[in-house]
Design a protein around this motif. Structure first.
Motif, PDB file in Angstrom:
ATOM      1  N   PRO A 169       0.843  -1.204   0.000  1.00  0.00           N
ATOM      2  CA  PRO A 169       0.000   0.000   0.000  1.00  0.00           C
ATOM      3  C   PRO A 169       0.874   1.247   0.000  1.00  0.00           C
ATOM      4  O   PRO A 169       1.886   1.302   0.713  1.00  0.00           O
ATOM      5  CB  PRO A 169      -0.806  -0.137   1.290  1.00  0.00           C
ATOM      6  CG  PRO A 169      -0.915  -1.620   1.486  1.00  0.00           C
ATOM      7  CD  PRO A 169       0.407  -2.177   1.011  1.00  0.00           C
ATOM      8  N   GLY A 170       0.514   2.216  -0.808  1.00  0.00           N
ATOM      9  CA  GLY A 170       1.315   3.434  -0.940  1.00  0.00           C
ATOM     10  C   GLY A 170       2.217   3.424  -2.156  1.00  0.00           C
ATOM     11  O   GLY A 170       2.650   4.477  -2.630  1.00  0.00           O
ATOM     12  N   ASP A 171       2.527   2.242  -2.686  1.00  0.00           N
ATOM     13  CA  ASP A 171       3.358   2.181  -3.906  1.00  0.00           C
ATOM     14  C   ASP A 171       2.650   2.910  -5.051  1.00  0.00           C
ATOM     15  O   ASP A 171       1.438   2.803  -5.215  1.00  0.00           O
ATOM     16  CB  ASP A 171       3.594   0.723  -4.338  1.00  0.00           C
ATOM     17  CG  ASP A 171       4.669   0.026  -3.512  1.00  0.00           C
ATOM     18  OD1 ASP A 171       5.345   0.715  -2.712  1.00  0.00           O
ATOM     19  OD2 ASP A 171       4.812  -1.200  -3.654  1.00  0.00           O
ATOM     20  N   LYS A 172       3.473   3.631  -5.834  1.00  0.00           N
ATOM     21  CA  LYS A 172       2.944   4.274  -7.041  1.00  0.00           C
ATOM     22  C   LYS A 172       3.263   3.385  -8.238  1.00  0.00           C
ATOM     23  O   LYS A 172       4.388   2.888  -8.368  1.00  0.00           O
ATOM     24  CB  LYS A 172       3.582   5.654  -7.246  1.00  0.00           C
ATOM     25  CG  LYS A 172       3.498   6.568  -6.015  1.00  0.00           C
ATOM     26  CD  LYS A 172       2.078   6.818  -5.562  1.00  0.00           C
ATOM     27  CE  LYS A 172       2.026   7.733  -4.354  1.00  0.00           C
ATOM     28  NZ  LYS A 172       2.599   7.103  -3.115  1.00  0.00           N
ATOM     29  N   VAL A 173       2.263   3.190  -9.088  1.00  0.00           N
ATOM     30  CA  VAL A 173       2.419   2.262 -10.220  1.00  0.00           C
ATOM     31  C   VAL A 173       1.853   2.882 -11.498  1.00  0.00           C
ATOM     32  O   VAL A 173       1.076   3.842 -11.467  1.00  0.00           O
ATOM     33  CB  VAL A 173       1.697   0.924  -9.953  1.00  0.00           C
ATOM     34  CG1 VAL A 173       2.316   0.200  -8.756  1.00  0.00           C
ATOM     35  CG2 VAL A 173       0.203   1.144  -9.745  1.00  0.00           C
ATOM     36  N   ILE A 174       2.257   2.301 -12.624  1.00  0.00           N
ATOM     37  CA  ILE A 174       1.704   2.706 -13.920  1.00  0.00           C
ATOM     38  C   ILE A 174       1.308   1.458 -14.686  1.00  0.00           C
ATOM     39  O   ILE A 174       1.942   0.405 -14.539  1.00  0.00           O
ATOM     40  CB  ILE A 174       2.724   3.541 -14.732  1.00  0.00           C
ATOM     41  CG1 ILE A 174       2.079   4.086 -16.018  1.00  0.00           C
ATOM     42  CG2 ILE A 174       3.977   2.736 -15.080  1.00  0.00           C
ATOM     43  CD1 ILE A 174       2.926   5.139 -16.717  1.00  0.00           C
ATOM     44  N   GLY A 175       0.241   1.572 -15.488  1.00  0.00           N
ATOM     45  CA  GLY A 175      -0.181   0.435 -16.297  1.00  0.00           C
ATOM     46  C   GLY A 175      -1.322   0.819 -17.221  1.00  0.00           C
ATOM     47  O   GLY A 175      -1.833   1.944 -17.178  1.00  0.00           O
ATOM     48  N   MET A 176      -1.659  -0.118 -18.100  1.00  0.00           N
ATOM     49  CA  MET A 176      -2.843   0.046 -18.942  1.00  0.00           C
ATOM     50  C   MET A 176      -4.015  -0.511 -18.140  1.00  0.00           C
ATOM     51  O   MET A 176      -4.198  -1.726 -18.045  1.00  0.00           O
ATOM     52  CB  MET A 176      -2.687  -0.721 -20.251  1.00  0.00           C
ATOM     53  CG  MET A 176      -1.642  -0.152 -21.196  1.00  0.00           C
ATOM     54  SD  MET A 176      -2.036   1.513 -21.804  1.00  0.00           S
ATOM     55  CE  MET A 176      -3.314   1.103 -23.014  1.00  0.00           C
ATOM     56  N   LEU A 177      -4.793   0.401 -17.566  1.00  0.00           N
ATOM     57  CA  LEU A 177      -5.864  -0.012 -16.655  1.00  0.00           C
ATOM     58  C   LEU A 177      -7.196   0.547 -17.126  1.00  0.00           C
ATOM     59  O   LEU A 177      -7.262   1.378 -18.029  1.00  0.00           O
ATOM     60  CB  LEU A 177      -5.557   0.486 -15.233  1.00  0.00           C
ATOM     61  CG  LEU A 177      -4.204   0.032 -14.632  1.00  0.00           C
ATOM     62  CD1 LEU A 177      -3.988   0.656 -13.265  1.00  0.00           C
ATOM     63  CD2 LEU A 177      -4.148  -1.495 -14.536  1.00  0.00           C
ATOM     64  N   GLY A 178      -8.254   0.077 -16.493  1.00  0.00           N
ATOM     65  CA  GLY A 178      -9.594   0.530 -16.872  1.00  0.00           C
ATOM     66  C   GLY A 178      -9.872   1.945 -16.382  1.00  0.00           C
ATOM     67  O   GLY A 178      -9.299   2.405 -15.385  1.00  0.00           O
ATOM     68  N   TRP A 179     -10.740   2.628 -17.119  1.00  0.00           N
ATOM     69  CA  TRP A 179     -11.189   3.957 -16.673  1.00  0.00           C
ATOM     70  C   TRP A 179     -12.129   3.747 -15.485  1.00  0.00           C
ATOM     71  O   TRP A 179     -13.353   3.727 -15.618  1.00  0.00           O
ATOM     72  CB  TRP A 179     -11.898   4.683 -17.824  1.00  0.00           C
ATOM     73  CG  TRP A 179     -10.950   5.313 -18.812  1.00  0.00           C
ATOM     74  CD1 TRP A 179      -9.599   5.182 -18.847  1.00  0.00           C
ATOM     75  CD2 TRP A 179     -11.300   6.172 -19.900  1.00  0.00           C
ATOM     76  NE1 TRP A 179      -9.074   5.914 -19.896  1.00  0.00           N
ATOM     77  CE2 TRP A 179     -10.103   6.534 -20.566  1.00  0.00           C
ATOM     78  CE3 TRP A 179     -12.515   6.665 -20.401  1.00  0.00           C
ATOM     79  CZ2 TRP A 179     -10.087   7.359 -21.687  1.00  0.00           C
ATOM     80  CZ3 TRP A 179     -12.492   7.497 -21.522  1.00  0.00           C
ATOM     81  CH2 TRP A 179     -11.287   7.842 -22.156  1.00  0.00           C
ATOM     82  N   ARG A 180     -11.510   3.550 -14.318  1.00  0.00           N
ATOM     83  CA  ARG A 180     -12.235   3.290 -13.074  1.00  0.00           C
ATOM     84  C   ARG A 180     -11.585   4.106 -11.963  1.00  0.00           C
ATOM     85  O   ARG A 180     -10.405   4.465 -12.055  1.00  0.00           O
ATOM     86  CB  ARG A 180     -12.108   1.814 -12.659  1.00  0.00           C
ATOM     87  CG  ARG A 180     -12.781   0.799 -13.539  1.00  0.00           C
ATOM     88  CD  ARG A 180     -12.660  -0.580 -12.855  1.00  0.00           C
ATOM     89  NE  ARG A 180     -13.287  -1.628 -13.654  1.00  0.00           N
ATOM     90  CZ  ARG A 180     -12.663  -2.361 -14.570  1.00  0.00           C
ATOM     91  NH1 ARG A 180     -11.365  -2.175 -14.795  1.00  0.00           N
ATOM     92  NH2 ARG A 180     -13.316  -3.294 -15.243  1.00  0.00           N
ATOM     93  N   LEU A 181     -12.325   4.306 -10.888  1.00  0.00           N
ATOM     94  CA  LEU A 181     -11.706   4.896  -9.695  1.00  0.00           C
ATOM     95  C   LEU A 181     -10.723   3.907  -9.080  1.00  0.00           C
ATOM     96  O   LEU A 181      -9.655   4.290  -8.606  1.00  0.00           O
ATOM     97  CB  LEU A 181     -12.778   5.282  -8.672  1.00  0.00           C
ATOM     98  CG  LEU A 181     -13.702   6.441  -9.057  1.00  0.00           C
ATOM     99  CD1 LEU A 181     -14.722   6.682  -7.929  1.00  0.00           C
ATOM    100  CD2 LEU A 181     -12.890   7.714  -9.317  1.00  0.00           C
TER     101      LEU A 181
END
Lengths: 334, 334
Positions: free
Chosen positions: B86-98
């Motif tokens: 928890p707290g890690d910052k990540v990047i990815g191809m993800l869904g347009w979701r909260l």
């Protein structure tokens, strides 16, 4: 007595006889190191239309009131150079004249025992080499892929198709008459050929390319190319050799292709044979070998007589010739 | 409580709010090896328009009634994977979701100390890398040459111009407002910038390229590209990155370009960033270094709030954004 053909005026749109002038004169005396070359075969080519305009292009425009030049096979009739003897057969970019007087170094000697003299203006010359480098260096066809070539019954196109077959690809030719199409499949071994004048050309082309198009060797541009662009596979390669349909048109509008190229990540590259000057020997060696092995057929449309040089050039834009269009100006004497 | 955005219908021509649907639901429980990612920044990009059609393209079409996906920077809020805390910052191809609940391996951890989080969606992400590979690998600019870039004030274009300057070229940007043009020359060091909406755009562009065009990095296609094609130098290279002007048009007709490409022996190549997947580390390393050296500036247009994701996407086609268009969905909590 010498005769020559000059560019009288620059054509706008389709060229006509009025753009040319036949002129008579004497044969120029050779200086030390020069020779007089009698024209045997003279090549007329679509790219020459570009040189008749003064627009920026890859070769210098022809100058008005000067003799037009192009590929010529000739015979040495007089020589003041140790490198050339009367009777030698040579090839070079020479003037549209009965006799050219030139420096010996500006022509190259031919070996008539390897192939008929006219072959040096087609399969072993400009057109064969253009097909060879454009297809293999830019098109990079892989076995099993589909190669489409437009202007397929033309002087470059028929070599493109045959070289593509040697590479193990499916080859589809596009030509302008049913007779040409039949010639391509029956005589040259193309897998399919489509007449672009057919009403349902787009559908027939699609049917001939059930797996799409990986390489499109383009000689014609215009609406024929528009149709091929709809069938490109991902990472297609398009060697651009000519756009004969556009050479005489002052306005040329059609579907924009950039978004199709992005969607398929395709590559288009214009080229000219001189880009490959350093590899010419390699090309001639390979083409000569395929010729000797019977893997390459070639066709010529030969018009007889210097009087008909302009007619032969103009015929290029009627789509009537099969294979390389040449003018036979005289027979060898030696 | 979770919210998501689905593709409700396929746009024909310009997309509108009616093509999208906001839906509420619950946050999916993570399984073993999964984590829940809260969306911080969400990237909206022109290429997504292509995925909204079901036409053949380089990425799969979005499915109807399913959540749209794109580049997202997020924060891990719950994890059942040893790889993410928890707290890690990540990047990815993800869904347009909260909140996205995904396998830990489908996202990549970011180091927020190198650059602001949003930079991973622009200069150090899709857009910076797209500029880097397209310009250097396809365009191959040489010092002293002229590089023209369309969509120059857009998220890719502004990096193209700055990287081209680093290569020692003359850089000319094309953009759609005088303010953007001034920004390019004043803030980003472009040598010239031309507003394509000017009445005499073709003349102004020619004046800005007194030595012609050697590299044209194309983001827009259409009539802007038509104008550039008239200025190509011999052996010009044209990396095709986008054709935003065509994405919403059902008919796209203009001057044919094939004969221009032949005359100049130019090369056009469509590409997509994934073509360079194996060289991504090299690209990020170099871009990060230029960023640290102060050689690359970047600009973001940040829209606030998940409610405005669709608006932000639609704004891309209005030409109003400067630099990378992002939506800030929430602040990091850790």
């Amino acid at each position: 007595m010498n005769r020559s053909i000059l560019l009288q005026s620059r054509p706008v749109g389709m060229p006509g006889p009025e753009n040319f002038e036949f002129r008579e004169g004497s044969v120029q005396e050779p200086q030390e190191g020069q020779a007089v070359i009698r024209t045997l075969y003279l090549s007329v080519d679509p790219y020459m239309r570009g040189r008749m305009s003064d627009a920026k292009s890859y070769v210098e425009p022809f100058k008005l009131n000067e003799v037009i030049s192009g590929g010529i096979v000739g015979e040495v009739v007089e020589s003041k150079s140790g490198d050339l003897q009367p009777g030698d057969k040579v090839i070079g970019m020479l003037g549209w004249r009965l006799y050219n007087t030139v420096d010996a170094g500006s022509v190259r000697k031919l070996d008539p025992s390897i192939a008929p003299l006219s072959a040096y203006l087609s399969v072993l010359g400009l057109t064969g080499l253009t097909a060879y480098f454009g297809l293999l260096d830019i098109g990079k066809p892989k076995a099993g892929e589909t190669v489409v070539v437009s202007g397929a019954a033309g002087s470059v196109g028929m070599f493109v198709g045959q070289i593509a077959k040697i590479q193990g690809t499916r080859v589809v030719g596009i030509a302008g008459t049913d007779e040409k199409c039949e010639y391509l499949t029956r005589e040259l071994g193309f897998d399919a050929a489509v007449n672009y004048k057919a009403d349902n050309f787009q559908e027939e082309l699609a049917a001939a390319c059930p797996n799409g198009v990986d390489v499109y060797f383009d000689n014609v541009g215009g609406s024929v190319s528009d149709a091929v662009m709809n069938l490109l596979n991902d990472y297609a390669r398009i060697p651009l050799c000519g756009a004969i349909s556009s050479y005489n048109s002052t306005e040329d509008v059609g579907p924009r292709i950039l978004s199709k190229l992005i969607k398929t990540r395709s590559m288009i590259k214009g080229f000219v044979l001189s880009d490959y000057a350093s590899r010419q020997a390699e090309g001639m060696q390979q083409l000569g070998q395929w010729l000797a092995e019977g893997k390459l057929k070639y066709e010529e449309t030969i018009v007889e007589g210097f009087d008909h040089v302009v007619d032969a050039f103009l015929q290029l834009f009627q789509g009537t010739n099969l294979g390389k269009m040449l003018v036979k100006v005289s027979d060898p004497q030696a």
